[in-house]
Design a protein around this motif. Structure first.
Motif, PDB file in Angstrom:
ATOM      1  N   LEU A  10     -36.427 -78.923  -9.668  1.00  0.00           N
ATOM      2  CA  LEU A  10     -35.362 -80.185  -9.395  1.00  0.00           C
ATOM      3  C   LEU A  10     -34.138 -80.099 -10.188  1.00  0.00           C
ATOM      4  O   LEU A  10     -33.683 -79.369 -11.798  1.00  0.00           O
ATOM      5  CB  LEU A  10     -35.270 -81.668 -10.034  1.00  0.00           C
ATOM      6  N   ARG A  11     -32.869 -79.121  -9.800  1.00  0.00           N
ATOM      7  CA  ARG A  11     -32.123 -78.944 -10.615  1.00  0.00           C
ATOM      8  C   ARG A  11     -30.233 -80.105  -9.970  1.00  0.00           C
ATOM      9  O   ARG A  11     -30.383 -80.578  -9.235  1.00  0.00           O
ATOM     10  CB  ARG A  11     -31.400 -77.854  -9.412  1.00  0.00           C
ATOM     11  N   VAL A  12     -30.391 -80.435 -11.781  1.00  0.00           N
ATOM     12  CA  VAL A  12     -29.330 -81.764 -11.528  1.00  0.00           C
ATOM     13  C   VAL A  12     -28.023 -81.350 -12.437  1.00  0.00           C
ATOM     14  O   VAL A  12     -28.040 -80.894 -13.643  1.00  0.00           O
ATOM     15  CB  VAL A  12     -29.531 -82.561 -12.224  1.00  0.00           C
ATOM     16  N   THR A  13     -26.773 -81.019 -11.789  1.00  0.00           N
ATOM     17  CA  THR A  13     -25.325 -80.573 -12.158  1.00  0.00           C
ATOM     18  C   THR A  13     -24.909 -82.288 -12.872  1.00  0.00           C
ATOM     19  O   THR A  13     -24.971 -83.131 -12.353  1.00  0.00           O
ATOM     20  CB  THR A  13     -24.768 -80.592 -10.568  1.00  0.00           C
ATOM     21  N   VAL A  14     -24.855 -81.981 -13.940  1.00  0.00           N
ATOM     22  CA  VAL A  14     -24.629 -83.162 -14.615  1.00  0.00           C
ATOM     23  C   VAL A  14     -22.789 -82.932 -14.744  1.00  0.00           C
ATOM     24  O   VAL A  14     -21.757 -82.258 -15.557  1.00  0.00           O
ATOM     25  CB  VAL A  14     -25.192 -82.960 -15.919  1.00  0.00           C
ATOM     26  N   LEU A  15     -21.695 -84.524 -14.624  1.00  0.00           N
ATOM     27  CA  LEU A  15     -20.795 -84.822 -14.193  1.00  0.00           C
ATOM     28  C   LEU A  15     -20.091 -85.545 -15.149  1.00  0.00           C
ATOM     29  O   LEU A  15     -20.895 -86.485 -15.472  1.00  0.00           O
ATOM     30  CB  LEU A  15     -20.185 -84.153 -12.616  1.00  0.00           C
ATOM     31  N   GLY A  16     -18.396 -85.732 -15.410  1.00  0.00           N
ATOM     32  CA  GLY A  16     -18.377 -86.083 -16.174  1.00  0.00           C
ATOM     33  C   GLY A  16     -16.494 -86.203 -16.616  1.00  0.00           C
ATOM     34  O   GLY A  16     -16.428 -84.762 -17.228  1.00  0.00           O
ATOM     35  N   THR A  32     -33.757 -78.719 -14.369  1.00  0.00           N
ATOM     36  CA  THR A  32     -32.559 -78.044 -15.077  1.00  0.00           C
ATOM     37  C   THR A  32     -31.511 -79.349 -14.839  1.00  0.00           C
ATOM     38  O   THR A  32     -31.240 -79.305 -13.505  1.00  0.00           O
ATOM     39  CB  THR A  32     -32.722 -76.073 -14.485  1.00  0.00           C
ATOM     40  N   PHE A  33     -30.834 -78.857 -15.744  1.00  0.00           N
ATOM     41  CA  PHE A  33     -29.319 -79.810 -15.807  1.00  0.00           C
ATOM     42  C   PHE A  33     -28.431 -78.685 -16.216  1.00  0.00           C
ATOM     43  O   PHE A  33     -28.443 -77.608 -16.982  1.00  0.00           O
ATOM     44  CB  PHE A  33     -29.659 -80.824 -17.193  1.00  0.00           C
ATOM     45  N   VAL A  34     -27.324 -78.729 -15.210  1.00  0.00           N
ATOM     46  CA  VAL A  34     -26.340 -77.422 -15.549  1.00  0.00           C
ATOM     47  C   VAL A  34     -25.151 -78.350 -15.970  1.00  0.00           C
ATOM     48  O   VAL A  34     -24.757 -79.290 -15.325  1.00  0.00           O
ATOM     49  CB  VAL A  34     -26.412 -77.317 -14.189  1.00  0.00           C
TER      50      VAL A  34
END
Length: 584
Positions: free
Chosen positions: A143-149, A227-229
């Protein structure tokens, strides 16, 4: 790793000189063998032994393989103190036979290569390096998770707590584990894409750097990997953030907000709109709960729920307060039915149990939505479909050759002959493809027999011709290009949602496609509401849908397909987001 310059990790030559190898001419002394760590084992020779002795040697080989992440090197004709003495040809053959017997006692272990050198002063004596590989046959979900903010929301701090299992000290200690550059440490501002990893074993136990010394060990023990991006919050690094949104093939967007923020910013609303347009599963993580006052937090949550209703309509909202029912919550999130909201405190280590419980149960196969259906439906992702690999990074290793990393969009690739299928790499600047062979595969940094659809991988490749390999290229089954569907072009039509209405006055925009970006000329804009095609008279507003025809300014052809997500910007502002509708 299978390169000679990384084998003798203890032998750091002065002045950046190449590391020693027993295969180098004139070498008579190596550094002493490291008994406590490393994947290199010195052996003078090995004689055919009884079963008990071979079992002991196999156990030693298993440990060396574990140290080398599935790769071990046996250096033959060398004493434990590093003295090069050599052995006869007959002794070498008997030693190799013994190593083969050791390998047969382990799962999926084999000798991948044997390199030898005859000693100059003793022509009847040889030394050798035997490379042994344990291929991965376990199928892991990813699972690839793109972290935005926004900047200051606490993205890097939250990921530091998740991936290293330790609380923050309130002064940025946790984020130091992820920051890559000195100026990032000094300013506290992320300026580059950073990857973080956690895993879950067969029993669902969280595997992080708190209980593993490297990402490789996390991957080896995991059955499900997240995996966090980590992305940048400041507008000056918008180029990097835009590349992360479309370039790493994320499965989930994680939007991070600070509990003590005064209002929901325009940037946050843009990210919500992007998630809706691209059909991305979305989770919200509210940070700094220890620093927020109750009235302040209540006002922020009221505004957040209103923004979700406006920007991401049709999805329910759920504030997660316990780890119960995480299975159904994760499934609903991936089906675009609900947006879970987690309240956390990095200082007090609050809320991470609920967050990891949902991540442990989230599987990309559950996802839905318009874009997800266009790019991940069974008729595209099935392993029986032609192989398609999208390159995100390319580099060279001296004794391996060219290596590319990226993700498998469709099909499956295996080590060795590719079942008679011809693989091509491209397109180059002229839109042409060249033949290529895949010589080895690493899936999640583990030597593997295969790489399957929707997984990350690193491939060692050998192009048949001298080809400049760059990110943004693809490795594809020739069968896919012979179906008559145009997929390589410098011009395309995209269906977009407007983020900045002023873009209609522009002649060109920077378009991000996968991990690359190019300047593209706007040829035509059609407002889907009015049908108006005069871009100077459009009544487009933020959130309006339109069809835009684009052509790359440099005339370079790219690999495109219907449903490919794109995002465009004009300097430090996003202009529109959407996906390719037609390749012209």
């Amino acid at each position: 790793m299978t390169t000679r310059d990384t084998i003798y990790s203890a032998d750091l030559a002065c002045g950046g000189k190449q590391l020693l190898s027993v295969l180098d001419e004139g070498v008579t002394q190596l550094p002493p063998e490291s008994d406590g760590s490393g994947n290199v084992e010195y052996k003078t020779k090995l004689d055919p032994e009884n079963g008990a002795r071979t079992t002991h040697l196999a156990t030693q080989l298993k440990w060396r393989l574990a140290e080398g992440n599935g790769h071990a090197v046996y250096v033959l004709g060398v004493h434990d103190d590093g003295e090069v003495v050599g052995i006869s040809d007959v002794e070498l053959q008997l030693t190799i036979q013994t190593i083969e017997n050791m390998a047969r006692q382990l799962d999926n272990v084999h000798i991948s290569s044997i390199d030898r050198r005859r000693l100059e002063d003793q022509e009847d004596q040889v030394v050798a390096e035997v490379h042994i590989t344990q291929r991965n046959t376990v199928r892991r979900t990813e699972l690839r998770v793109t972290v935005l903010g926004d900047h200051g929301a606490g993205k890097s701090t939250i990921l530091g707590c998740l991936t290293y299992g330790e609380a923050d000290d309130g002064r940025g200690k946790a984020r130091l584990n992820l920051l890559r550059h000195r100026h990032e440490v000094e300013s506290g501002r992320t300026s580059s894409i950073t990857l973080g990893t956690i895993g879950f074993d067969a029993e669902g136990l969280v595997l992080s750097y708190a209980n593993n010394r490297s990402a490789e060990h996390i991957f080896q023990q995991s059955r499900h990997v997240v995996t966090f991006v980590d992305t940048c919050g400041y507008a000056k690094h918008l180029k990097t953030t835009a590349s992360a949104i479309v370039g790493h093939s994320p499965h989930v967007f994680c939007l991070v907000l600070a509990a003590d923020m005064a209002t929901i910013t325009g940037t946050t609303r843009e990210y919500l709109r992007i998630a809706a347009v691209l059909g991305m599963p979305l989770m919200i993580v509210v940070t700094k709960m220890d620093a927020a006052l109750k009235p302040q937090f209540a006002a922020m949550m009221h505004e957040l729920l209103g923004a979700l209703d406006a920007m991401v309509p049709g999805r329910g909202k759920c504030i997660v307060t316990s780890e119960t029912d995480c299975d159904s919550l994760a499934e609903d999130m991936m089906r675009l039915a609900v947006v879970p909201i987690f309240t956390t405190s990095a200082v007090r280590s609050v809320g991470f149990g609920e967050l990891t419980a949902v991540l442990a149960k989230s599987r990309h196969s559950c996802s839905g939505g318009a874009l997800a259906t266009a790019t991940t439906s069974d008729n595209v992702k099935t392993h029986k479909n032609p192989f398609e690999f999208h390159i995100e990074h390319a580099f060279s290793i001296d004794t391996v050759g060219k290596v590319v990393t990226g993700w498998v969009k469709a099909g499956t690739i295996e080590v060795g002959p590719n079942s008679g299928h011809q693989l091509l790499i491209g397109p180059n600047s002229l839109g042409e493809f060249d033949n290529v062979d895949v010589t080895s595969i690493h899936a999640l940094r583990i030597p593997s027999e295969f790489a399957q659809a929707d997984s990350s991988a690193a491939l060692a490749i050998q192009p048949r011709k001298s080809t400049t390999v760059r990110k943004g290229m693809v490795i594809i089954d020739a069968e896919s290009l012979n179906k008559g569907i145009k997929r390589v072009s410098a011009e395309f039509v995209a269906r977009i949602a407007v983020l900045d209405p002023d873009f209609k006055a522009l002649n060109s925009v920077i378009v991000h496609i996968r991990s690359t970006y190019r300047l593209a000329r706007i040829l035509d804009i059609t407002d889907e509401t009015t049908g108006d095609r005069d871009k100077q008279q459009h009544g487009l507003t933020s959130g309006s849908w339109a069809t835009v025809r684009l052509r790359f300014e440099d005339g370079v052809c790219d690999f495109l397909y219907a449903g490919m997500p794109i995002i465009a910007r004009d300097g430090q502002r996003l202009t529109f987001v959407g996906y390719v509708a037609v390749v012209v």
